[in-house]
Enzyme design. Sequence first.
Site, PDB file in Angstrom:
ATOM      1  N   ARG A 241       0.846  -1.185   0.000  1.00  0.00           N
ATOM      2  CA  ARG A 241       0.000   0.000   0.000  1.00  0.00           C
ATOM      3  C   ARG A 241       0.884   1.238   0.000  1.00  0.00           C
ATOM      4  NH1 ARG A 241      -3.367  -2.792  -1.644  1.00  0.00           N
ATOM      5  NH2 ARG A 241      -5.416  -3.286  -0.775  1.00  0.00           N
ATOM      6  N   GLU A 270      -3.715   7.080  -4.414  1.00  0.00           N
ATOM      7  CA  GLU A 270      -3.893   6.716  -5.821  1.00  0.00           C
ATOM      8  C   GLU A 270      -5.360   6.847  -6.235  1.00  0.00           C
ATOM      9  OE1 GLU A 270      -2.173   2.734  -5.317  1.00  0.00           O
ATOM     10  OE2 GLU A 270      -4.161   1.874  -5.621  1.00  0.00           O
ATOM     11  N   HIS A 288      -1.052   0.006  -9.965  1.00  0.00           N
ATOM     12  CA  HIS A 288      -1.695  -0.974  -9.080  1.00  0.00           C
ATOM     13  C   HIS A 288      -2.185  -2.198  -9.866  1.00  0.00           C
ATOM     14  CE1 HIS A 288      -3.939  -1.461  -5.004  1.00  0.00           C
ATOM     15  NE2 HIS A 288      -3.625  -2.629  -5.521  1.00  0.00           N
TER      16      HIS A 288
END
Length: 325
Positions: A241, A270, A288
């Site tokens: 993360r 994000e 991601h």
Amino acid sequence: MADRKPRVLATRLFPLDVEARLTASFDAILNPEDRQYDGPALIKASEGCDAIMCAAGDALTAETIAGLPASVRMIATFSVGYEHVDVAAAAKRNIAVSNTPDVLTDATADIALLCLLGAARRAHEGTTMLRTHNWVGWTPRQLMGVHVTGRRLGILGMGRIGQAIADRARAFRMTIHYSNRSRLPPELEKGATFHADPDAMLPHCDVLSINTPMTAATRKWVNAERIAKLPKNAIVVNTARGGVVDDEALIAALKSGRLAAAGLDVFDGEPRIHKDYYDLENAFLLPHMGSATVDTRNAMGFKALDNLEAFLLNGKTPPDLVKAS
Ligand code: 8YV
């Protein structure tokens, strides 16, 4: 079974096969345009629903959960990470929460190695040089990166994904160090060096891989003070993360050359990432993508559905029930 199918709100556009099973098992409210709900919209959309199938980025905060209709009995997240769901607030409302562990371990470990190699071997600069027609041909000094064979990889958070990364890195003959809440048994440790104190591991990390969940304790854990403990020219890899890293500190160390490179698949806030990342040549960046294979995304969806079906159709405890820590 009741005379009506339980109603499930899908907050995102999930993979085709997952939605096919979702609509077969439940009275599903889909999101064909994949518009992300904010808290109030989520509360409104879940009116009359028995459960919510959500994903990372959905803000299931204490406030949103407190406002959910009384009919909502379960939240199944299509992710292993569940920092976006306030599990304690859900417990107060007697709402069960489940996640999707295991099935994305290999895909995420693969992306960690891509980030590691992409950062070490200057993949961003290489592909950019080529695609912008700036490759003049091979030269002896061109794009010399960091050699990874034989280097030390420090893994912060040696859970399933951390262990899968270690397995892959061993094939590159890297030496494994790790820090974890508890030491692994020898058959899982496989000769890796355990550091009870994560700070004490940092000087041993030619590459630091972040694989710890995002919690109050890990928020901005990788800060300037800790980056200073890494060997000069170390590489930072993050597939967990973004919030675990202090972006300002990482960016400063990448700009100054204190760190050789970073390979990042996740970012704080994000998709609105720190603007300085865009121009950093020594940052190998991915949007991601850790779990983004067809097989893995299907497996995640099926796991979320296993949990929803166990609870809503069979009156059982969801197999991947998450508890407030
Ligand atoms: C997911 C992830 O794709 O499962 C996780 O925790 O970080 C990702 O790989 C994403 O979170 C989907 O909800």
